[in-house]
Design an enzyme around this catalytic site. Structure first.
Site, PDB file in Angstrom:
ATOM      1  N   ALA A 166       3.043  -8.411   1.198  1.00  0.00           N
ATOM      2  CA  ALA A 166       3.729  -7.215   1.693  1.00  0.00           C
ATOM      3  C   ALA A 166       2.741  -6.140   2.151  1.00  0.00           C
ATOM      4  CB  ALA A 166       4.632  -6.638   0.603  1.00  0.00           C
ATOM      5  N   SER A 167       1.466  -6.331   1.854  1.00  0.00           N
ATOM      6  CA  SER A 167       0.463  -5.288   2.092  1.00  0.00           C
ATOM      7  C   SER A 167      -0.065  -5.329   3.519  1.00  0.00           C
ATOM      8  CB  SER A 167      -0.694  -5.489   1.102  1.00  0.00           C
ATOM      9  OG  SER A 167      -1.926  -5.066   1.638  1.00  0.00           O
ATOM     10  N   SER A 168       0.071  -4.191   4.185  1.00  0.00           N
ATOM     11  CA  SER A 168      -0.274  -4.138   5.608  1.00  0.00           C
ATOM     12  C   SER A 168      -1.767  -4.363   5.856  1.00  0.00           C
ATOM     13  CB  SER A 168       0.160  -2.794   6.188  1.00  0.00           C
ATOM     14  OG  SER A 168      -0.366  -1.733   5.410  1.00  0.00           O
TER      15      SER A 168
ATOM     16  N   SER B 182      -3.764  -5.982   4.085  1.00  0.00           N
ATOM     17  CA  SER B 182      -4.163  -7.348   3.755  1.00  0.00           C
ATOM     18  C   SER B 182      -4.114  -8.242   5.000  1.00  0.00           C
ATOM     19  CB  SER B 182      -3.253  -7.932   2.664  1.00  0.00           C
ATOM     20  OG  SER B 182      -3.438  -7.268   1.428  1.00  0.00           O
TER      21      SER B 182
END
Lengths: 201, 201
Positions: free
Chosen positions: A13-15, A17
């Site tokens: 969900a981490s942008s 990443s």
């Protein structure tokens, strides 16, 4: 002496990443550093802090900035970028599938495909059919993997990854941990983390 | 065509503003970009978000990481670094003194001296005597400056800087704003901001 290695902790969900996942393999390989792909979940870590969603959602100015900064970052990397809707995506199933895959290239290939689907194509990565298609694209039969993703062994392995992340002091993603326990946070620290690992080995 | 310029928004309590302030002048000059030194306060911006202190204090893991990351950053830059106590320091008086100084080199020199005192020497920058000594060190008579720092004109100018920061979308420090309104946040974005300004001009 052992070859240098680095644990790459990422959350689907981490942008930030996304750009990290797209180039981490290449950066590590160039430096002769082995990259361990470690999918984990930020939700339980944020929950410990009393946070219920991404800080990019609770702070509107910071959220607006993040999207603009990512646009610039991805344009410089010549990679597609669009805002997932909803953001953050539910990343639990994708993290379990990645955990079920062996870390021999398949997990990395699947993980890159998930990021590209979520942040490049606007796909819904909580959808088992979407993940099944991504598995097929990298030459993995989806059905057995999706069954394995629901097993107790995989659920426990993912929980163990979250505990390992907490123990390493991780509070965000992407994060990089070297063999000597040095923590680096953010896509901006990938090169520094790899250089640290290469130097220490 | 006007020479390219950049607004450098900094807050004396902000840890990552320290490395940015120490090298911003040199980075900008090398690129032929004029740097406008704009002291401001994060307090009113954090207060709008319901925050009462630094996020580095409310999230212990993030706070621990920040200090380690700054140790690495400052070691690489060969600059002294120690944790201010208390953190954050009360930065109001220093910001008013910096605002009272003309932006002709004196403000930059004073600002660098304040950061070095706060984050290199462990000085209390809320102390008028400490600031007076720093002023004397850069060849400015302290008394008239400290009087000017308490004037309505300076208080209003500093409030205007906070409003300008909000209007530019600023939520943290250091931040850089180019003439075309592009916002860059963090010491890690200094070079990119300067390159953007140089290219756009």
């Amino acid at each position: 002496m052992a070859a240098p290695s680095i644990d790459f902790f990422y959350e689907f969900a981490s942008s930030y990443s996304y750009p990290a996942a797209m180039r981490a393999g290449e950066v590590a390989e160039r430096a002769g550093v082995t990259l361990r792909w470690r999918p984990f979940l930020l939700g339980p870590i944020f929950a410990d802090l009393g946070l219920t969603t991404s800080p990019f959602n609770t702070q509107p100015a910071k959220g607006r900035y993040m999207w603009r900064d990512l646009q610039r970052t991805m344009a410089a990397a010549s990679l597609p970028f669009r805002m997932p809707d909803p953001f953050p995506q539910n990343s639990l199933l994708a993290a379990r599938v990645a955990t079920a895959l062996p870390d021999d290239g398949k997990r990395a290939a699947f993980s890159r495909a998930v990021y590209r689907a979520a942040f490049g194509d606007g796909a819904q990565i909580a959808d088992a059919e979407v993940l099944g298609r991504l598995l097929r694209d990298i030459g993995v039969e989806p059905a057995p993997l999706l069954v394995a993703a629901g097993s107790d062994a995989v659920k426990q392995a993912l929980r163990a990854a979250v505990e390992a992340a907490k123990a390493a002091g991780i509070f965000g993603a992407p994060s990089f941990v070297t063999a000597d326990g040095e923590l680096f946070w953010g896509n901006d620290r990938l090169d520094q983390a790899v250089a640290w690992a290469a130097r220490g080995a």
